[in-house]
Design an enzyme around this catalytic site. Structure first.
Site, PDB file in Angstrom:
ATOM      1  N   ASN A 174      26.932   8.161   1.185  1.00  6.96           N
ATOM      2  CA  ASN A 174      25.697   7.380   1.166  1.00  6.96           C
ATOM      3  C   ASN A 174      24.992   7.451  -0.188  1.00  6.96           C
ATOM      4  OD1 ASN A 174      26.032   6.704   3.883  1.00  6.96           O
ATOM      5  ND2 ASN A 174      24.980   8.557   4.551  1.00  6.96           N
ATOM      6  N   THR A 203      22.188 -15.956  -7.812  1.00 11.22           N
ATOM      7  CA  THR A 203      20.847 -16.432  -7.470  1.00 11.22           C
ATOM      8  C   THR A 203      20.881 -16.574  -5.959  1.00 11.22           C
ATOM      9  OG1 THR A 203      21.443 -18.755  -7.686  1.00 11.22           O
ATOM     10  CG2 THR A 203      20.557 -17.705  -9.648  1.00 11.22           C
ATOM     11  N   HIS A 204      19.781 -16.295  -5.306  1.00 11.01           N
ATOM     12  CA  HIS A 204      19.728 -16.280  -3.834  1.00 11.01           C
ATOM     13  C   HIS A 204      20.773 -15.336  -3.248  1.00 11.01           C
ATOM     14  CE1 HIS A 204      17.322 -19.996  -4.277  1.00 11.01           C
ATOM     15  NE2 HIS A 204      18.185 -20.257  -5.251  1.00 11.01           N
ATOM     16  N   LYS A 229      -7.266  13.111  -7.905  1.00 11.92           N
ATOM     17  CA  LYS A 229      -6.188  13.936  -8.467  1.00 11.92           C
ATOM     18  C   LYS A 229      -4.882  13.871  -7.704  1.00 11.92           C
ATOM     19  CE  LYS A 229      -9.675  16.712 -10.369  1.00 11.92           C
ATOM     20  NZ  LYS A 229     -10.610  15.778  -9.667  1.00 11.92           N
ATOM     21  N   SER A 250      27.361  12.195   5.832  1.00 14.02           N
ATOM     22  CA  SER A 250      26.660  12.118   7.111  1.00 14.02           C
ATOM     23  C   SER A 250      27.086  13.308   7.958  1.00 14.02           C
ATOM     24  CB  SER A 250      27.032  10.815   7.816  1.00 14.02           C
ATOM     25  OG  SER A 250      26.912  10.965   9.218  1.00 14.02           O
ATOM     26  N   GLU A 291      18.476   4.945  -2.743  1.00 12.32           N
ATOM     27  CA  GLU A 291      17.675   4.588  -1.553  1.00 12.32           C
ATOM     28  C   GLU A 291      16.310   5.260  -1.604  1.00 12.32           C
ATOM     29  OE1 GLU A 291      20.016   4.424   2.402  1.00 12.32           O
ATOM     30  OE2 GLU A 291      21.155   5.731   1.092  1.00 12.32           O
ATOM     31  N   GLN A 303     -13.311  13.484  -6.901  1.00 15.85           N
ATOM     32  CA  GLN A 303     -12.364  14.589  -6.753  1.00 15.85           C
ATOM     33  C   GLN A 303     -11.066  14.121  -6.081  1.00 15.85           C
ATOM     34  OE1 GLN A 303     -13.769  18.681  -5.956  1.00 15.85           O
ATOM     35  NE2 GLN A 303     -12.746  18.470  -3.984  1.00 15.85           N
ATOM     36  N   ASN A 324     -18.759  17.920 -14.574  1.00 16.65           N
ATOM     37  CA  ASN A 324     -18.482  16.480 -14.521  1.00 16.65           C
ATOM     38  C   ASN A 324     -17.768  15.994 -15.782  1.00 16.65           C
ATOM     39  OD1 ASN A 324     -19.822  16.691 -12.145  1.00 16.65           O
ATOM     40  ND2 ASN A 324     -21.639  15.535 -12.768  1.00 16.65           N
ATOM     41  N   SER A 353     -11.063  21.982  -4.280  1.00 18.06           N
ATOM     42  CA  SER A 353      -9.956  21.224  -4.880  1.00 18.06           C
ATOM     43  C   SER A 353      -8.958  22.138  -5.583  1.00 18.06           C
ATOM     44  CB  SER A 353     -10.512  20.201  -5.870  1.00 18.06           C
ATOM     45  OG  SER A 353     -11.330  20.835  -6.833  1.00 18.06           O
ATOM     46  N   TYR A 407     -21.382  10.308 -11.678  1.00 17.06           N
ATOM     47  CA  TYR A 407     -20.368  11.069 -10.954  1.00 17.06           C
ATOM     48  C   TYR A 407     -20.709  11.172  -9.471  1.00 17.06           C
ATOM     49  CZ  TYR A 407     -17.458  14.887  -9.268  1.00 17.06           C
ATOM     50  OH  TYR A 407     -16.565  15.640  -8.541  1.00 17.06           O
TER      51      TYR A 407
END
Ligand code: ARG
Length: 462
Positions: A291, A161-162, A331, A283, A296, A328, A116, A29, A323
């Site tokens: 953009n 609304t909507h 993380k 673009s 986004e 592990q 642990n 890890s 444990y």
């Protein structure tokens, strides 16, 4: 194994052959847990200080450990430290280097603890710091929104609304909705911090330790509010990481709503806001494009945080005490959730001052949407017409205005009186957007006066 074999894992004493390379890579890890090195060293120093105070190691050992750890820290800081997957994780990498530097005292550091309880302590320390950073960022985010809301406290915006024009609101009021959402988010993070801030160390592998340790002393040294009460629970549960991801998921959900609104408002069909060029991208093929990539992406990144919440819940589901190596896997999702939330808040903090309102476009959308129709119905109701009848009369008036291509306020009094004889020339005061806004003048409503009061409340320390 002969004497000349390469050094094996610290725990390899009872093994008859070396671990396969594939297994090493699969189980290591260190690639992702090395980011907890500061917490690991800090917790080790607190542990060693306690061991010396309890007479479990000598004062000279503690002095060596402190000196060695200072050296390890500076090597990591400078990039000189060599992380090795042969040493599995951050804990063994640091301990091994310490031992190389100071000899036997380094080997005594692990007395009375296990990886642990060590890893559980490191994660809690790491997450506690992350929550503190997020708390500061949330405060800044809210301040930027409050600044913008103050500037736009009286700017009329179509409330939807909507996603259809409903009633006028002030742009400031709209922004304050997000201040409220993120204040609740901050409460959730603070609540999660309380449960995160308990010390697992002392649980050792799972059952506690035979040494006369003082867990409360270690807790005090590390700034934990309390110790975990049960050793099995201390080393095995990761519910605090799940709680954090749940709070993060809600925050990201809120930020994704704001992002979506920014994207819509920037569309020229709405044209309600302009976002500073430095937050937009072009673009590669369409030269005219501008953009809203940042909102986004924030909207998109929400998905990964939701995923981490579900991933961690699934990770913990059905694990027997105590444990298991499964843990592990906590993380990467946790760290990615922290990074995503932190980066997203940082970029919003920079972006919000780059938002400029376009009040004319907001107003023309209000006109096209007959946003003051409810105000006319309320007016008739105040004059004695039952609300349902008023609703119908106004519906007919809207139809007429639409035919004529006009706003309600542009109809003549004669036109309007066709729909109800109760209408007088005082009607024009309620048909204007300003009249409509000013009339919603109570705690929590959209009148500019109320918006300013809400901003003042939000700014005053609680
Ligand atoms: N790298 C491990 C983890 O992240 C540390 C604990 C390992 N404990 C063990 N008994 N193998 O969970």
């Amino acid at each position: 194994m002969s004497q000349s074999d390469p050094p094996q894992y610290t725990w390899a004493g009872r093994f008859s052959e070396p671990t396969s390379e594939l297994v090493k890579r699969y189980t290591a890890s260190v690639r992702f847990d090395q980011r907890m090195w500061r917490q690991d060293i800090r917790a080790s120093l607190a542990h060693a200080t306690m061991l010396a105070r309890q007479g479990i190691i000598a004062a000279a050992d503690l002095a060596d450990i402190e000196r060695g750890m200072a050296q390890v820290a500076s090597e990591i800081e400078s990039g000189a430290f060599l992380w090795s997957i042969d040493l599995e994780d951050v804990h063994l990498n640091i301990e091994k280097r310490l031992t190389t530097l100071i000899g036997d005292a380094g080997k005594r550091l692990h007395t009375g603890r296990s990886r642990n309880d060590q890893v559980a302590t490191d994660i809690r320390l790491y997450l506690r710091d992350a929550i503190d950073d997020i708390d500061v960022l949330l405060g800044e985010f809210q301040n930027r929104l409050l600044d913008l809301a103050e500037r736009e406290a009286a700017t009329p915006l179509p409330g939807f609304t909507h996603l259809q024009v409903a009633q006028p609101v002030t742009f400031g009021h709209h922004l304050l909705a997000y201040v409220e959402m993120t204040r609740r988010d901050a409460e959730r993070f603070a609540d999660c911090r309380r449960r995160t801030n308990r010390l697992p160390l002392g649980a050792a592998a799972l059952a506690g330790t035979t040494y006369p340790i003082d867990r409360h002393y270690v807790a005090a040294l590390l700034g934990f509010d309390a110790v975990c009460e049960n050793s099995l629970d201390a080393v095995s549960d990761r519910d605090f990481t799940i709680e954090f991801c749940a709070a993060s998921a809600l925050l990201m959900m809120h930020l994704s709503r704001l992002s979506e609104e920014l994207v819509l408002w920037m569309n020229p069909r709405f044209g309600f806001i302009t976002l500073a060029d430095r937050f937009c991208t072009g673009s590669s093929i369409m030269p005219q494009k501008r953009n809203p990539d940042v909102p986004e992406l924030a909207r998109g990144k929400t998905g990964r945080v939701f995923g981490h919440l579900v991933g961690l819940l699934t990770l913990m589901k059905g694990q027997p005490l105590a444990y298991n190596k499964d843990n592990q896997e906590d993380k990467e999702p946790l760290f990615d959730a922290i990074d995503t939330v932190t980066d997203t808040l940082r970029i919003f903090i920079e972006m919000i001052p780059g938002i400029t309102a376009n009040p004319e476009n907001m107003r023309s959308a209000l006109r096209q949407g007959f946003a003051t129709a409810t105000d006319l119905a309320d007016y008739l109701t105040r004059k004695g017409l039952p609300f349902r009848d008023a609703h119908e009369a106004v519906g007919l008036a809207v139809r007429r205005a639409e035919e004529l291509g006009m706003d309600l306020a542009q109809l003549s009094l004669t036109d309007l009186r066709q729909f109800s004889p109760l209408i007088d020339d005082d009607v024009f005061a309620v048909l204007t957007v300003e009249g409509s806004l000013a009339a919603r003048n109570h705690h929590g409503a959209t009148a500019p006066e109320q918006v300013r009061a809400a901003i003042a409340r939000a700014r005053s320390p609680t």
